[in-house]
Design a protein around this motif. Structure first.
Motif, PDB file in Angstrom:
ATOM      1  N   ALA A  20       0.832  -1.205   0.000  1.00 28.16           N
ATOM      2  CA  ALA A  20       0.000   0.000   0.000  1.00 28.16           C
ATOM      3  C   ALA A  20       0.867   1.255   0.000  1.00 28.16           C
ATOM      4  O   ALA A  20       0.555   2.239  -0.691  1.00 28.16           O
ATOM      5  N   ARG A  21       1.945   1.213   0.747  1.00 25.59           N
ATOM      6  CA  ARG A  21       2.846   2.372   0.761  1.00 25.59           C
ATOM      7  C   ARG A  21       3.489   2.577  -0.608  1.00 25.59           C
ATOM      8  O   ARG A  21       3.821   3.708  -0.983  1.00 25.59           O
ATOM      9  N   HIS A  64      14.744  -1.961   9.972  1.00 24.27           N
ATOM     10  CA  HIS A  64      14.664  -1.743   8.528  1.00 24.27           C
ATOM     11  C   HIS A  64      13.217  -1.706   8.056  1.00 24.27           C
ATOM     12  O   HIS A  64      12.842  -0.827   7.256  1.00 24.27           O
ATOM     13  N   PHE A  65      12.381  -2.613   8.552  1.00 18.79           N
ATOM     14  CA  PHE A  65      10.976  -2.611   8.130  1.00 18.79           C
ATOM     15  C   PHE A  65      10.295  -1.300   8.513  1.00 18.79           C
ATOM     16  O   PHE A  65       9.592  -0.687   7.693  1.00 18.79           O
ATOM     17  N   PHE A  66      10.489  -0.867   9.756  1.00 19.51           N
ATOM     18  CA  PHE A  66       9.833   0.365  10.178  1.00 19.51           C
ATOM     19  C   PHE A  66      10.354   1.562   9.386  1.00 19.51           C
ATOM     20  O   PHE A  66       9.599   2.499   9.082  1.00 19.51           O
ATOM     21  N   ALA A  67      11.643   1.539   9.030  1.00 16.98           N
ATOM     22  CA  ALA A  67      12.177   2.621   8.202  1.00 16.98           C
ATOM     23  C   ALA A  67      11.505   2.636   6.833  1.00 16.98           C
ATOM     24  O   ALA A  67      11.193   3.702   6.285  1.00 16.98           O
ATOM     25  N   LEU A  68      11.265   1.450   6.251  1.00 17.93           N
ATOM     26  CA  LEU A  68      10.576   1.383   4.965  1.00 17.93           C
ATOM     27  C   LEU A  68       9.165   1.956   5.069  1.00 17.93           C
ATOM     28  O   LEU A  68       8.624   2.479   4.087  1.00 17.93           O
ATOM     29  N   PRO A 533      13.954   5.052   3.002  1.00 20.34           N
ATOM     30  CA  PRO A 533      13.741   6.482   2.788  1.00 20.34           C
ATOM     31  C   PRO A 533      14.520   7.286   3.817  1.00 20.34           C
ATOM     32  O   PRO A 533      15.172   6.720   4.706  1.00 20.34           O
ATOM     33  N   ALA A 534      14.434   8.584   3.708  1.00 24.38           N
ATOM     34  CA  ALA A 534      15.138   9.441   4.662  1.00 24.38           C
ATOM     35  C   ALA A 534      14.733   9.076   6.075  1.00 24.38           C
ATOM     36  O   ALA A 534      13.575   8.747   6.350  1.00 24.38           O
ATOM     37  N   ALA A 535      15.676   9.149   6.990  1.00 29.04           N
ATOM     38  CA  ALA A 535      15.442   8.735   8.375  1.00 29.04           C
ATOM     39  C   ALA A 535      14.333   9.561   8.997  1.00 29.04           C
ATOM     40  O   ALA A 535      14.233  10.779   8.798  1.00 29.04           O
TER      41      ALA A 535
END
Length: 552
Positions: A20-21, A64-68, A533-535
């Protein structure tokens, strides 16, 4: 594209959220009234239990997942570090053995048991850490759609070191370095997390020890059901439509030349085999009232057990594996679970406690032979040692797990002793074992809440292959490219995710599996994790993850 996701476990939720993102139109169908799958929750009389996963390992994967998803672990979880990391009780030995979060403390503890074992553990953990880092960079995040990533200089250079680890068992690898059986068991037990046993797990999986002996054990306050809630919330925020009480009964297909999704817009070509026999057009499902519905889609992503998907949701000609292949596979162990609400404290237990029988050959052999081990090794999680929200003040909640054969005929569990006889007998024996070995003689008398779960429940409620506890065992024949593929071999537009597919079992692996679905849709055949993506801004409020010394 229009995407329908079948199953609301963590891999289904994560896949839906990522897709979805990415901009796809995503609907998720979950057969139960709540999402979570194995990572569910049950509550009674103020005692709240996670019904499945209880170890927070591989923190880099969660980060990593949460950053995505455009956030961070610190923003959405409050992580704490149990100390000791876990406690081990050995049959025939007085006193427990504590595994600390600190590598230095564990080296000292090994040395105290066996002279020279401290230095041996240092070398073992160096090797384990190298293997883990190599796996993250080159093996876990690949769909195996291309061999080019494995021709990199780093991989080719490492092959002489890694290849022998595939042909040797973890048990033999550990035994060649340590003499004391207790130390061997501490280092061999991670095989059980992989749904296997130390004598059948490739030595390459010694990489697991870098996760629990070198500062990697954590716990999210609120439990793992809270982790599921967080991912579900991120999915909804990304635009996913979550529909519970929706039992998928078939994956619908059409001839290869048919328009995707069954609609009037052509859409991009879905991923799939080069010469598909059909293309996915959506799913057929029933609601809680028994009404039949059809949802069209360009892509179907199944997050259910792969055996169930192929045997129950697809016709024989579209199945990727034959009945003979399944019959020769290893579903991994089943399990009997007892969720116990206990009055008063049980300081003898740590957050994680392991109870190891002396004769492991008999223990694991019995499971492979279809027999319930007697006595049996067991695992006990007591999150109330860390999290005051999961039990009434001054009380404890115990999650007791006993690996048994993956055999639904062992039976189903129940509340207050109402489960099938064998399941209740296994639970009784485990409670007695914990009481005797840990020195809590009145434990059974203090149990005021009790619910059991057996292999029959995993088969009926989760459509798990043979009532498997975790998923297919990580033997050599069922690891890496030999495991279930993210892509159907017969149906274009049909993708698979979850513990029965690559890269394997466990919450971190399921998050990676979700990312592999996104990579497949993008046509990304690389072995590296997707760029982040950007932090996100660093949180400083009460939701911030606890700073933990020694974090990797």
């Amino acid at each position: 594209m229009r995407v329908v996701v079948v199953g609301g476990g963590i891999s289904g939720l994560a896949s839906a959220a990522l897709l979805a993102r990415e901009g796809h139109e995503v609907e998720l169908l979950e057969r139960h009234d709540a999402v979570g799958g194995r990572a569910g929750s049950w509550e009674r009389d103020g005692f709240r239990f996670d019904t499945g996963p209880s170890w927070y390992l591989m923190p880099e994967v969660f980060d990593h997942f949460f950053a995505l998803m455009g956030t961070s672990t610190a923003d959405v979880l409050d992580l704490v570090a149990p100390e000791p990391a876990y406690r081990v009780f050995f049959e025939g030995h007085d006193g427990p053995f504590d595994v600390a979060r600190s590598r230095a403390a564990n080296v000292a503890a090994f040395e105290a048991v066996e002279p020279g074992a401290g230095a041996a553990l240092e070398r073992y953990l160096d090797s384990s850490g190298d293997a883990y880092d190599m796996a993250l960079r080159h093996f876990l995040y690949t769909t195996f759609a291309s061999w080019r990533p494995f021709a990199s200089r780093e991989v080719v250079t490492a092959l002489p070191r890694l290849a022998p680890l595939l042909g040797r068992s973890l048990e033999g690898f550990v035994a060649s370095r340590f003499d004391d059986v207790r130390l061997r068991q501490v280092l061999g037990y991670p095989a059980v997390f992989l749904g296997s046993s130390p004598d059948r797990t490739p030595a390459l999986y010694h990489l697991m020890s870098s996760l629990d002996l070198d500062g990697g054990v954590r716990y999210p306050l609120g439990g793992f059901a809270h982790l599921v809630d967080v991912i579900a919330r991120l999915a909804v925020q990304a635009g996913v439509t979550l529909r519970t009480g929706a039992r998928v009964t078939a994956i619908t297909t059409a001839a290869v030349g048919a328009r995707p999704g069954g609609g009037d817009r052509p859409g991009p070509p879905p991923p799939g085999p080069r010469r598909p026999r059909a293309r996915a057009t959506g799913v057929r499902w029933t609601d809680a009232d028994g009404a039949v519905h059809r949802t069209s889609a360009d892509v179907v992503v199944t997050a259910a057990d792969l055996h169930h998907v192929e045997q129950d949701l697809l016709p024989p000609r579209l199945r990727g594996r034959s009945d003979r292949s399944w019959n020769h596979g290893d579903p991994g162990p089943g399990g009997v679970i007892a969720m116990l609400g206990v009055r008063g404290r049980v300081p003898e237990l740590a957050h994680h406690s392991l109870f190891f029988t002396a004769d492991w050959a008999e223990n694991f052999g019995a499971i492979r032979d279809g027999r319930v081990p007697r006595p049996a090794s067991a695992y006990v999680c007591t999150p109330s040692r860390t999290d005051p929200t999961v039990a009434p003040a001054g009380d404890e909640n115990l999650f007791v797990l006993v690996p048994v054969p993956a055999d639904p005929s062992i039976g189903r569990g129940g509340v207050d002793g109402a489960g099938d006889p064998v399941v209740e007998q296994v639970a009784d024996a485990a409670i007695d074992q914990v009481a005797r070995w840990a020195g809590v003689p009145d434990l059974a008398d203090r149990v005021v809440v009790r619910r059991t779960v057996g292999p029959g429940d995993f088969a009926a409620d989760l459509a798990s292959w043979s009532g498997s506890l975790l998923g297919p065992a990580h033997t050599l024949r069922q690891s890496a490219m030999f495991r279930g593929s993210v892509r159907s071999s017969k149906v274009a537009g049909l993708l698979h995710t979850g513990g029965t597919t690559i890269p394997g079992v466990g919450l971190p692996m399921c998050l990676i599996s979700a990312e592999l679905v996104l990579k497949e849709l993008r046509g990304d055949t690389g072995a590296a994790p997707l760029p982040e993506p950007a932090a996100a801004p660093v949180a400083t409020g009460p939701g911030t993850a606890s700073a933990v010394p020694g974090d990797r």
